[in-house]
Motif scaffolding. Structure first.
Motif, PDB file in Angstrom:
ATOM      1  N   ASP A 153      -4.760  42.600 -28.377  1.00 17.03           N
ATOM      2  CA  ASP A 153      -5.687  42.994 -27.819  1.00 17.03           C
ATOM      3  C   ASP A 153      -5.886  41.931 -27.392  1.00 17.03           C
ATOM      4  O   ASP A 153      -7.529  42.621 -27.178  1.00 17.03           O
ATOM      5  N   ALA A 154      -5.461  41.394 -27.186  1.00 13.32           N
ATOM      6  CA  ALA A 154      -6.518  40.451 -26.095  1.00 13.32           C
ATOM      7  C   ALA A 154      -5.833  39.652 -24.676  1.00 13.32           C
ATOM      8  O   ALA A 154      -5.256  40.826 -23.887  1.00 13.32           O
ATOM      9  N   LEU A 155      -6.716  38.990 -23.948  1.00 14.73           N
ATOM     10  CA  LEU A 155      -5.856  39.423 -22.813  1.00 14.73           C
ATOM     11  C   LEU A 155      -4.618  38.070 -22.579  1.00 14.73           C
ATOM     12  O   LEU A 155      -4.581  37.382 -23.691  1.00 14.73           O
ATOM     13  N   VAL A 156      -4.004  37.723 -21.998  1.00 15.97           N
ATOM     14  CA  VAL A 156      -2.979  36.874 -21.586  1.00 15.97           C
ATOM     15  C   VAL A 156      -3.361  35.139 -22.490  1.00 15.97           C
ATOM     16  O   VAL A 156      -4.501  35.165 -21.584  1.00 15.97           O
ATOM     17  N   LEU A 157      -3.450  34.621 -22.832  1.00 12.47           N
ATOM     18  CA  LEU A 157      -4.085  33.005 -23.617  1.00 12.47           C
ATOM     19  C   LEU A 157      -2.830  32.087 -22.908  1.00 12.47           C
ATOM     20  O   LEU A 157      -1.651  32.624 -23.034  1.00 12.47           O
ATOM     21  N   TRP A 158      -3.012  31.013 -21.721  1.00 14.24           N
ATOM     22  CA  TRP A 158      -2.181  30.488 -21.816  1.00 14.24           C
ATOM     23  C   TRP A 158      -2.269  29.025 -22.312  1.00 14.24           C
ATOM     24  O   TRP A 158      -3.395  28.509 -21.959  1.00 14.24           O
ATOM     25  N   TRP A 159      -1.130  28.167 -22.746  1.00 12.95           N
ATOM     26  CA  TRP A 159      -1.432  27.205 -23.659  1.00 12.95           C
ATOM     27  C   TRP A 159      -0.598  26.004 -23.094  1.00 12.95           C
ATOM     28  O   TRP A 159       0.398  26.398 -22.414  1.00 12.95           O
ATOM     29  N   SER A 160      -1.235  24.581 -23.484  1.00 18.43           N
ATOM     30  CA  SER A 160      -0.579  22.962 -23.470  1.00 18.43           C
ATOM     31  C   SER A 160      -0.997  22.581 -24.197  1.00 18.43           C
ATOM     32  O   SER A 160      -1.597  21.660 -23.520  1.00 18.43           O
ATOM     33  N   PRO A 161      -0.628  21.985 -25.249  1.00 19.49           N
ATOM     34  CA  PRO A 161      -1.280  21.505 -25.661  1.00 19.49           C
ATOM     35  C   PRO A 161      -1.000  19.871 -25.862  1.00 19.49           C
ATOM     36  O   PRO A 161       0.706  19.765 -25.477  1.00 19.49           O
ATOM     37  N   ASP A 162      -1.389  19.434 -26.816  1.00 15.74           N
ATOM     38  CA  ASP A 162      -1.590  17.757 -26.470  1.00 15.74           C
ATOM     39  C   ASP A 162      -2.030  17.465 -27.915  1.00 15.74           C
ATOM     40  O   ASP A 162      -2.866  16.681 -28.153  1.00 15.74           O
ATOM     41  N   PRO A 163      -0.858  16.859 -28.616  1.00 16.21           N
ATOM     42  CA  PRO A 163       0.718  16.212 -28.248  1.00 16.21           C
ATOM     43  C   PRO A 163       1.526  17.802 -28.295  1.00 16.21           C
ATOM     44  O   PRO A 163       1.203  19.045 -28.224  1.00 16.21           O
ATOM     45  N   ARG A 164       2.669  17.615 -27.941  1.00 18.65           N
ATOM     46  CA  ARG A 164       3.942  18.652 -27.545  1.00 18.65           C
ATOM     47  C   ARG A 164       4.832  18.387 -28.461  1.00 18.65           C
ATOM     48  O   ARG A 164       5.151  16.858 -28.633  1.00 18.65           O
ATOM     49  N   MET A 165       5.338  19.180 -29.147  1.00 14.02           N
ATOM     50  CA  MET A 165       6.523  19.225 -30.043  1.00 14.02           C
ATOM     51  C   MET A 165       7.943  19.057 -29.413  1.00 14.02           C
ATOM     52  O   MET A 165       7.828  20.114 -28.874  1.00 14.02           O
TER      53      MET A 165
END
Length: 223
Positions: free
Chosen positions: A57-69
């Motif tokens: 039910d949400a907008l498309v959300l875009w992610w780029s976490p730090d750190p990266r696995m």
């Protein structure tokens, strides 16, 4: 899934195929909202170290976490018990024989400590289009001709971006992941992007690296 607050401070994407620098992501890794899930936008996202993750039910959300696995394929850990599983012939592995069934299973198989799924119908349709274009790949695990496990992800050529995996019987997803890593090592892939830390992935040899290092690897491979 992480808290979907902070929307007032987000950059909202337009129809233009462009993303902000990943350095603009917040503490949780949330970078932007909106836009579509077209093949072009998804490929640009993955090549930029960004991935979509949102509720139905949400907008498309875009992610780029730090750190990266990530997992460097040669670092895959195979336990003594899994070596036995690999040898005993209980499971059979196929590739790209039933992508739709794999993504459906990933969205529907119950997971511990999770309610519902982030793999929405919109996401399924988008990754099916990626698969039809040759960019999304599935690995299927069979036991007595029954689909019991598997995984899927986006293949960038020398980097595999893992999206989700499932098991209906013990060790089926581990079998798929180990086989994936072994195949990619043989093909000289640089890494498997696992996105965020889980104890399960760590037990298989994945590790966290700075996002900046991850982006450098992507940029070198995208030249």
């Amino acid at each position: 899934m992480q808290d979907q607050g902070h929307k007032n401070s987000l950059l909202f994407l337009s129809e233009e195929l462009v993303f902000p620098s990943v350095e603009n992501a917040n503490y949780d890794g949330l970078l932007a909202a909106g836009g579509d899930l077209s093949v072009g936008r998804l490929l640009l996202a993955y090549k930029s170290g960004i991935f979509p993750w949102f509720n139905d039910d949400a907008l498309v959300l875009w992610w780029s976490p730090d750190p990266r696995m990530v997992l460097y394929p040669h670092n895959i850990k195979v336990s003594k018990s899994m070596r036995k599983v690999l040898r005993d012939g209980r499971f059979r592995l196929t590739k790209n024989t039933c992508f739709k069934e794999v993504i459906e299973a990933c969205s529907s198989v119950p997971r511990e400590n999770q309610d519902g799924t982030w793999i929405t119908d919109k996401m399924k349709n988008s990754y099916l289009r990626l698969h039809e274009k040759g960019y999304a790949t599935s690995y299927e695990v069979w036991e007595n001709d029954v689909l019991v496990g598997g995984l899927y992800g986006v293949d960038l050529g020398t980097i595999f971006c893992g999206e989700s995996m499932f098991s209906k019987v013990s060790n089926a997803s581990k079998f798929a992941f180990i086989k994936l890593a072994q195949e990619l090592e043989a093909k000289n892939y640089k890494l498997i992007d696992c996105q965020i830390h889980t104890d399960h992935l760590e037990s298989l040899g994945a590790e966290e690296i700075p996002r900046s290092d991850f982006i450098k690897i992507l940029q070198a491979e995208n030249k």
